[in-house]
Design an enzyme around this catalytic site. Structure first.
Site, short mmCIF file in Angstrom:
data_model
loop_
_atom_site.label_atom_id
_atom_site.label_comp_id
_atom_site.label_asym_id
_atom_site.label_seq_id
_atom_site.Cartn_x
_atom_site.Cartn_y
_atom_site.Cartn_z
N ARG A 88 -61.20 38.96 -17.71
CA ARG A 88 -61.49 38.77 -19.13
C ARG A 88 -62.98 38.60 -19.41
O ARG A 88 -63.40 38.53 -20.57
CB ARG A 88 -60.75 37.53 -19.65
CG ARG A 88 -59.25 37.60 -19.46
CD ARG A 88 -58.58 36.35 -19.95
NE ARG A 88 -58.69 36.25 -21.38
CZ ARG A 88 -57.79 36.72 -22.24
NH1 ARG A 88 -56.71 37.32 -21.79
NH2 ARG A 88 -57.96 36.60 -23.53
N GLU A 127 -67.05 54.15 -18.15
CA GLU A 127 -66.91 52.71 -17.92
C GLU A 127 -66.94 52.34 -16.44
O GLU A 127 -67.39 51.26 -16.09
CB GLU A 127 -65.73 52.09 -18.66
CG GLU A 127 -64.38 52.57 -18.31
CD GLU A 127 -63.29 51.94 -19.20
OE1 GLU A 127 -63.46 50.85 -19.76
OE2 GLU A 127 -62.22 52.56 -19.33
N HIS A 146 -70.19 75.29 -30.90
CA HIS A 146 -70.81 74.72 -32.10
C HIS A 146 -71.88 73.70 -31.72
O HIS A 146 -72.26 72.87 -32.54
CB HIS A 146 -69.74 74.10 -33.00
CG HIS A 146 -68.71 75.11 -33.43
ND1 HIS A 146 -68.97 76.05 -34.39
CD2 HIS A 146 -67.47 75.36 -32.95
CE1 HIS A 146 -67.90 76.83 -34.52
NE2 HIS A 146 -66.98 76.43 -33.66
N GLU A 152 -60.20 60.72 -22.74
CA GLU A 152 -59.83 59.61 -21.87
C GLU A 152 -60.52 59.74 -20.50
O GLU A 152 -61.00 58.75 -19.94
CB GLU A 152 -58.29 59.56 -21.72
CG GLU A 152 -57.73 58.51 -20.79
CD GLU A 152 -58.03 57.06 -21.21
OE1 GLU A 152 -58.56 56.82 -22.30
OE2 GLU A 152 -57.75 56.17 -20.38
N LYS A 183 -61.70 42.75 -20.47
CA LYS A 183 -60.40 43.38 -20.67
C LYS A 183 -59.92 43.26 -22.12
O LYS A 183 -59.39 44.21 -22.67
CB LYS A 183 -59.38 42.73 -19.73
CG LYS A 183 -58.01 43.37 -19.76
CD LYS A 183 -58.03 44.71 -19.06
CE LYS A 183 -56.70 45.42 -19.15
NZ LYS A 183 -56.85 46.86 -18.93
N CYS A 237 -63.47 36.34 -22.42
CA CYS A 237 -63.58 35.03 -21.81
C CYS A 237 -62.19 34.56 -21.37
O CYS A 237 -61.23 34.74 -22.10
CB CYS A 237 -64.17 33.96 -22.73
SG CYS A 237 -65.82 34.34 -23.30
N TRP A 248 -67.53 36.20 -21.08
CA TRP A 248 -68.06 37.48 -21.54
C TRP A 248 -68.99 37.10 -22.69
O TRP A 248 -68.56 36.60 -23.72
CB TRP A 248 -66.93 38.39 -22.02
CG TRP A 248 -67.42 39.78 -22.33
CD1 TRP A 248 -67.54 40.81 -21.44
CD2 TRP A 248 -67.84 40.29 -23.59
NE1 TRP A 248 -68.02 41.92 -22.09
CE2 TRP A 248 -68.22 41.64 -23.40
CE3 TRP A 248 -67.96 39.74 -24.87
CZ2 TRP A 248 -68.68 42.45 -24.44
CZ3 TRP A 248 -68.43 40.54 -25.90
CH2 TRP A 248 -68.78 41.87 -25.68
N LYS A 251 -63.13 56.96 -18.94
CA LYS A 251 -62.93 56.33 -17.63
C LYS A 251 -64.21 56.47 -16.81
O LYS A 251 -64.64 55.53 -16.15
CB LYS A 251 -61.78 56.98 -16.86
CG LYS A 251 -60.39 56.69 -17.32
CD LYS A 251 -59.89 55.29 -17.05
CE LYS A 251 -60.13 54.40 -18.22
NZ LYS A 251 -59.15 54.40 -19.28
N ASN A 294 -63.49 30.34 -26.07
CA ASN A 294 -63.39 31.80 -26.15
C ASN A 294 -63.40 32.15 -27.63
O ASN A 294 -62.66 31.54 -28.40
CB ASN A 294 -62.08 32.24 -25.50
CG ASN A 294 -61.74 33.70 -25.76
OD1 ASN A 294 -62.63 34.51 -26.04
ND2 ASN A 294 -60.47 34.04 -25.68
N GLY A 295 -64.21 33.10 -28.02
CA GLY A 295 -64.25 33.51 -29.44
C GLY A 295 -65.63 33.29 -30.01
O GLY A 295 -66.61 33.21 -29.27
O1 M6R Z 1 -56.00 45.76 -25.36
P1 M6R Z 1 -56.26 47.00 -26.13
O2 M6R Z 1 -55.33 48.12 -25.78
O3 M6R Z 1 -56.27 46.77 -27.62
O4 M6R Z 1 -57.72 47.46 -25.73
C1 M6R Z 1 -58.33 48.56 -26.34
C2 M6R Z 1 -59.57 48.97 -25.60
O5 M6R Z 1 -60.49 47.92 -25.56
C3 M6R Z 1 -59.27 49.43 -24.16
O6 M6R Z 1 -58.35 50.48 -24.14
C4 M6R Z 1 -60.58 49.88 -23.48
O7 M6R Z 1 -61.08 51.02 -24.08
C5 M6R Z 1 -60.33 50.11 -21.99
N1 M6R Z 1 -61.36 49.44 -21.22
C6 M6R Z 1 -60.39 51.54 -21.61
O8 M6R Z 1 -60.22 51.73 -20.25
#
Ligand code: M6R
Length: 625
Positions: A27, A500, A516, A493, A620, A2, A82, A497, A108-109
């Site tokens: 956010r 998401e 395995h 990674e 984010k 948020c 969010w 990507k 927010n929260g």
């Molecule tokens: O702000 P942070 O680095 O703590 O965030 C961690 C994860 O939420 C963040 O890396 C998330 O996995 C990304 N969307 C990946 O692209």
């Protein structure tokens, strides 16, 4: 999670709030809304709220429908959501307005005790309009202002309500009878004050007001701030005076905008050479690695006999690479754990344990809780963070900032590379303090790190190549990523990507695990990305992955091979070959990740997901557990 904005000043607050929300939209984008307070020509105070589910563009349509000219006022609060409590609907969108139409609140929260508070309000005969936890604060404030010992006193009413809320929250309160002020508070989630000339701003981060002022004030934990046009006052929750930390914002508006790219993510991918360079800067002088030595002395570094890494998502993947580097260079055990699991078991920590907490935002709730747990067990915590003044570095013993600049795209790119580099700096500092590497060995590793920005520039040129491959691939329902050694975190990674951004199933595996189980997934035409280790590194790794490629090709997989220039051995087995410059093995992830970022973005677009900056269901900063 948020985004929150606030403005009190002499300008038309609606436009300012919409612009600020645009910068906060990363956010959360389940809904957006704005409340304005002001005084009309007859001296009557008013409160108006406008909100709509979906992205900010929907709110802008709604504003156009209502007529922007009707939404006047020089004080505004705004929110981009969010969703946590309640589906993304117009009713659940913020701001929430009280039963008497006088109070508006954005939040927010999570208000953890919202259920009993809701029951209390319902017992008073108040009908709540939404399913959110936030709405309770709105009505509680109206009740406190209307009656009892705090009647007519906005500040006292706000403090009374704040002291009843449990959980982690940032809230902004406006009241129609006080059109010239906003009362805000934070507990564990972020809020920054922007100090202008004759105007004040509030934002979840500085991007909300960077266009208007570079003077900002960071609030402490459990602080309340009251802003008016010309002043701000910081209080504790008990009403006593508190102090903020004034600072000057060291990025400019351009850094927070797209700079000619069609998305923040593309801009951020192209900023990776600078992110690496800037993160390295100042950490190696006169042949010595320099950490944050004000808080972590040489004797501290020398004393550590184990390292724990805690992080989430991409930051966790960067932490896997910290394990490879630190164990290899320092010869002490490194354990890594997703932060959300760490504190719910009983990790063995003591004062000789270094906990490396990695977070781009510095706000991730799981990582923050892991930091708190580690500290309670007597471990020393070093944060690797990209956001100055955020909560995780504030609560850690020491911090190493990554200098990637603001990362707006929800999918982490440049922050990930900068984290890997920062983790390596920590590894080298430990090796230096413990004497497990000779100074000339450290200088050689540093020299390879310094070559990375130039090599990443070269890899950026592979964008076109990846684009051709994506069109040739067509629609893909699933995709696998394989790696060995430091290529394994790269595979994870790459898969993250793709998930998401493109919303397709993707999984990363250690190539050795294939037989395995996962090899059963291979079928005719399945695209598999293989990150091939350098042929100049551990020899067996290279030949073993070449065998793995043959095994999957024999079962019909189409291979997309990421391999070092000059590695001719892989050529016969690649349906598509993406070259990266030769580099020492431990540095390879800094190069091999980049084509996978392009691949995910391209496949996302092939799938029709144009807005790669804001993938569905994500935000984010994940400020709730
Ligand atoms: O702000 P942070 O680095 O703590 O965030 C961690 C994860 O939420 C963040 O890396 C998330 O996995 C990304 N969307 C990946 O692209």
């Amino acid at each position: 999670m948020c985004g929150i904005v606030g403005y009190v000043g002499g300008r038309q607050a609606l436009d300012l709030a919409v612009d600020a929300l645009r910068r906060m939209e990363y956010r959360g984008y389940d809904s957006a809304g704005i409340a304005l307070v002001g005084t009309d020509e007859n001296g009557e105070s008013f409160l108006k709220a406008v909100k709509r589910t979906g992205k900010l563009a929907n709110l802008e349509d709604k504003i156009a429908e209502v007529g922007a000219e009707t939404l006047t006022g020089s004080t505004a609060i705004g929110h981009t959501r969010w969703a946590t409590h309640g589906r993304p609907t117009d009713e659940n969108a913020h701001p929430h307005v009280s039963f008497d139409n006088k109070v508006a609140v954005v939040h927010n929260g999570i208000i953890e005790n919202f259920a009993p508070l809701r029951a209390e309000l319902e017992a008073e005969g108040i009908t709540l309009q939404s399913d959110t936890d936030t709405e309770v604060a709105t009505h509680l404030l109206a009740l406190a202002y209307n009656d009892g010992d705090t009647a007519g006193d906005f500040r006292a009413s706000a403090l009374k309500v704040l002291n009843r809320l449990e959980g982690a929250f940032t809230v902004l309160f406006t009241h129609a009878d006080h059109p010239d002020q906003i009362i805000a508070a934070r507990r564990s989630t972020p809020l920054i004050v922007g100090v202008g000339e004759g105007e004040m701003f509030l934002g979840s981060d500085v991007a909300a007001f960077i266009e208007h002022t570079k003077n900002a004030v960071e609030l402490g934990q459990d602080n309340v701030v009251i802003i008016t046009r010309d002043d701000y006052e910081i209080l504790n929750f008990d009403g006593t005076a508190a102090e903020g930390r004034p600072f000057t914002i060291d990025w400019d508006l351009e850094a927070a905008e797209k700079g000619g790219f069609d998305s923040f993510m593309m801009k951020e991918i192209h900023e990776q050479p600078a992110a690496v360079r800037d993160t390295l800067a100042g950490h190696f002088e006169d042949g010595r690695v320099i950490l944050d030595e004000s808080n972590l002395s040489q004797s501290d570094l020398k004393s550590f006999n184990q390292v724990f890494v805690v992080a989430c998502g991409s930051a966790y993947h960067s932490g896997l690479l910290a394990k490879y580097a630190i164990e290899h260079w320092v010869r002490i055990p490194v354990q890594i754990e997703v932060a959300s699991e760490f504190r719910y078991r009983d990790p063995v920590l003591d004062e000789r344990t270094l906990v490396l907490a990695i977070s781009q935002s510095g706000e991730t709730a799981d990582t923050l809780e892991a930091v708190r747990h580690a500290k309670s067990q007597g471990a020393k915590v070093l944060a690797v963070c990209n956001t100055n003044g955020s909560q995780i570095p504030r609560e850690s013993d020491a911090v190493l900032y990554t200098h990637a600049g603001p990362e707006i795209g929800v999918a982490s790119t440049k922050a990930f590379l900068a984290q890997v580099v920062a983790n390596y700096i920590v590894g080298l500092a430990l090796a230096q303090a413990k004497g497990t590497k000779y100074p000339d060995e450290i200088s050689d590793i540093w020299a390879s790190l310094e070559e990375i920005p130039g090599k990443v520039e070269e890899v950026l040129a592979s964008q076109e190549e990846v684009g051709k491959l994506t069109s040739a691939l067509g629609a893909v329902p699933t995709m696998l990523f394989l790696g060995r050694g430091v290529g394994f975190p790269v595979a994870l990674e790459g898969a993250l990507k793709l998930k998401e951004l493109a919303y397709i199933h993707a999984e990363g595996f250690a190539a050795g695990e294939l037989k395995h189980g996962p090899i059963a997934l291979i079928e005719d035409g399945l695209p598999v990305v293989v990150v091939v280790p350098s042929p100049h590194g551990v020899k067996q790794l290279h030949s073993k992955i070449v065998s793995n490629i043959q095994e999957i090709r024999a079962r019909g997989a189409k291979t997309i091979v990421i391999a070092e220039e000059g590695d001719t051995a892989v050529e016969p087995y690649a349906n598509w070959l993406i070259r990266i410059p030769a580099t020492p093995s431990i540095m390879q992830p800094l190069l091999a990740t980049v084509p996978l970022q392009f691949l995910a973005a391209d496949i996302a677009r092939e799938c029709g997901n144009e807005d790669i900056d804001k993938p569905r269901n994500l935000a984010k900063s994940v400020t709730v557990e």
